[in-house]
Design a protein around this motif. Structure first.
Motif, PDB file in Angstrom:
ATOM      1  N   ILE A  48       0.886  -1.086   0.149  1.00  0.00           N
ATOM      2  CA  ILE A  48      -0.337  -0.125  -0.029  1.00  0.00           C
ATOM      3  C   ILE A  48       0.616   1.184  -0.365  1.00  0.00           C
ATOM      4  N   LEU A  49       2.351   1.259   1.052  1.00  0.00           N
ATOM      5  CA  LEU A  49       3.010   3.043   1.068  1.00  0.00           C
ATOM      6  C   LEU A  49       3.515   3.092  -0.111  1.00  0.00           C
ATOM      7  N   ASN A  50       3.864   1.521  -1.044  1.00  0.00           N
ATOM      8  CA  ASN A  50       4.600   2.167  -2.429  1.00  0.00           C
ATOM      9  C   ASN A  50       4.276   1.925  -3.220  1.00  0.00           C
ATOM     10  N   SER A  51       2.839   1.567  -3.302  1.00  0.00           N
ATOM     11  CA  SER A  51       1.613   1.948  -4.556  1.00  0.00           C
ATOM     12  C   SER A  51       1.024   3.269  -4.716  1.00  0.00           C
ATOM     13  N   ASP A  52       1.563   3.707  -5.205  1.00  0.00           N
ATOM     14  CA  ASP A  52       0.495   5.647  -5.246  1.00  0.00           C
ATOM     15  C   ASP A  52      -0.561   5.655  -6.186  1.00  0.00           C
ATOM     16  N   GLN A  70      -8.535  -2.092  -4.653  1.00  0.00           N
ATOM     17  CA  GLN A  70      -7.768  -2.610  -4.273  1.00  0.00           C
ATOM     18  C   GLN A  70      -6.960  -2.154  -2.938  1.00  0.00           C
ATOM     19  N   MET A  71      -6.781  -1.354  -2.665  1.00  0.00           N
ATOM     20  CA  MET A  71      -6.407  -0.415  -1.600  1.00  0.00           C
ATOM     21  C   MET A  71      -7.348  -1.448  -0.125  1.00  0.00           C
ATOM     22  N   ARG A  72      -8.467  -1.275  -0.175  1.00  0.00           N
ATOM     23  CA  ARG A  72      -9.157  -1.731   1.037  1.00  0.00           C
ATOM     24  C   ARG A  72      -8.909  -3.269   0.642  1.00  0.00           C
ATOM     25  N   LYS A  73      -8.533  -4.119   0.011  1.00  0.00           N
ATOM     26  CA  LYS A  73      -8.241  -5.774  -0.468  1.00  0.00           C
ATOM     27  C   LYS A  73      -7.358  -5.766   0.400  1.00  0.00           C
ATOM     28  N   PHE A  74      -6.094  -5.004   0.034  1.00  0.00           N
ATOM     29  CA  PHE A  74      -4.519  -4.802   0.806  1.00  0.00           C
ATOM     30  C   PHE A  74      -5.218  -4.920   2.596  1.00  0.00           C
ATOM     31  N   VAL A  75      -6.301  -3.970   2.592  1.00  0.00           N
ATOM     32  CA  VAL A  75      -5.999  -3.598   4.216  1.00  0.00           C
ATOM     33  C   VAL A  75      -6.407  -4.312   5.189  1.00  0.00           C
TER      34      VAL A  75
END
Length: 468
Positions: free
Chosen positions: A258-262, A268-273
């Motif tokens: 998440i941090l490295n993907s601007d 997608q962020m919700r999926k990774f979280v």
């Protein structure tokens, strides 16, 4: 330089010293007995000599003509203390006043007198004197005193044989005692050596069947248990570190992504979280399970009372199960698993609510994770009065129709971090601690648990919980 003797050599020295003291006592006692006997025997001879002198005088014989055995002499004195005659050519034993002699004083009182002393002028020689008063005359006989063995002892060699036998028996008894005293020390020396070698050879030590042997066995057993506990804790620490590493690595990886993907989309962020949260939840569950097991271990190892670690309360068993189902019921629905609970709503148990809750939750989670989809779970309970104890226990039978466990693995499924199928457990996210918590929770409630294969497929757990 101080010389250090081995314990067994010191024992030998002590026993030899004791033997020497006993021998000295025996010699002194025998010498005293022999001296007493010799005095008594010589007194008898001196008394006979006086009788011979008096008989000779009554026959009108001159004192100088009286013949006595060699070594014997006699003295005649009047009641005024005047010496009338002494059979020796030179009188060295009679003082000016014969009433200073103890044997004469005793004779003057009417009894026979006797005394043992060195003669005047002959300090290296002892004489035995015997005196008797007869009318107006004191008759005293005397002879040099020499120690002699009692006649019956001197003639009987069995006396010496008996002494030799007794001393030999004493020596053998000391040797036997020495061996008995040294054997426990030798055993303890072997015990210390085995302990220094991490317990190698402990099982080969032959402990005596006595108090010392029991203590040795206790030490060996305690060391073995400590070694097992040490190895177990080392393995436990390794397993915990290994288990913690997996979810932590997952959380870290998802957050780094998440941090490295601007340009990451919100979806997608919700999926990774969500995945990071799932791994964090798994991590929290693992920490909670380890905490439960550590508290149970503390209760067992330190002997703490039940209420010292867990609050005991009245538990409605069915209500507790309903609370569990409320928390994880969605998992049953997702896996299409039916749950048949044959438990009375009036069934109560005094115990730890948290542990009973954790027990049922882990059993159900185990079926969900390893049993497969579309299976059926059945839980039956019945109360049983404990004869002679005034309390009761509840017997439970928990079964599912899932994949089951191979027969060879049934005895190990309660071990911490044990996995029947390593890959499958990893995939489903299990920690390998669930059934260990179940076993310890049952043990906390003084019960037992067994696992067996269910006919037709699946697994059956039978366990009991005592009301505390």
């Amino acid at each position: 330089m101080k010389i250090k003797l081995k314990y067994r050599y010191r024992l030998v020295i002590y026993l030899l010293m004791l033997l020497a003291l006993l021998a000295l006592f025996f010699v002194l006692y025998s010498s005293r007995q022999s001296r007493g006997y010799s005095i008594s025997a010589l007194q008898g001879e001196l008394k006979a000599t006086i009788s011979q002198v008096l008989d000779s005088l009554s026959e009108g014989k001159d004192p100088s003509s009286i013949q006595l055995p060699d070594g014997f002499g006699f003295t005649l004195a009047d009641t005024l203390g005047n010496v009338l005659y002494d059979s020796r050519q030179r009188d060295i034993s009679i003082p000016d006043n014969i009433f200073s002699l103890s044997e004469i004083v005793t004779a003057a009182s009417g009894a026979d007198g006797s005394a043992l002393r060195s003669a005047v002028g002959e300090p290296d020689k002892e004489y035995l004197y015997y005196a008797k008063k007869s009318g107006n005359l004191f008759v005293r006989s005397y002879s040099r005193f020499r120690m002699s063995r009692p006649a019956e002892v001197g003639k009987d060699n069995n006396y010496f044989i008996l002494i030799v036998v007794l001393l030999s028996a004493l020596i053998f008894a000391f040797i036997y005692i020495l061996r008995r005293l040294y054997k426990p020390l030798k055993t303890y020396s072997e015990l210390v050596s085995a302990i220094k070698e991490d317990g190698n050879g402990l099982s080969e030590i032959d402990f005596d069947n006595d108090e010392m042997g029991e203590v040795g066995k206790e030490i060996a057993d305690t060391f073995s248990q400590l070694e097992k506990a040490k190895k177990y804790k080392q393995q436990m620490s390794h397993n915990i570190a290994h288990e913690l590493k997996t979810p932590l690595t997952g959380v870290k990886a998802y957050l780094e992504t998440i941090l490295n993907s601007d340009d990451m989309s919100a979806e997608q962020m919700r999926k990774f979280v969500g995945k990071a949260y799932s791994q964090a939840t798994r991590l929290a569950d693992l920490v909670n399970e380890v905490s439960i097991l550590n508290k149970l271990d503390e209760s067992n190892e330190l002997g703490k009372s039940d209420e010292a670690l867990y609050r005991l309360e009245e538990i409605n068993v069915r209500s507790c199960l309903e609370d569990v189902l409320e928390e994880i019921g969605y998992k049953l629905e997702d896996s299409n698993i039916s749950f048949d609970m044959r438990i009375s709503s009036r069934l109560r148990l005094r115990g730890s609510y948290n542990l009973v809750y954790s027990l049922f939750k882990n059993l159900i989670d185990n079926s969900i994770e390893h049993g497969g989809k579309g299976i059926a779970i059945t839980l039956v309970a019945g109360i049983e009065q404990v004869a002679g104890e005034g309390r009761y226990k509840i017997n439970f039978t928990y079964s599912d129709t899932g994949k089951g466990v191979p027969a060879e693995a049934l005895q190990r499924i309660f071990e911490r971090f044990y996995r029947v199928e390593e890959g499958r457990t990893r995939k489903t996210g299990g920690s390998g601690l669930g059934l260990s918590i179940v076993r310890n929770a049952v043990a906390f409630h003084k019960g037992t648990i067994t696992a067996s294969q269910k006919e037709g497929g699946g697994i059956v757990f039978k366990f009991s919980l005592y009301s505390l």
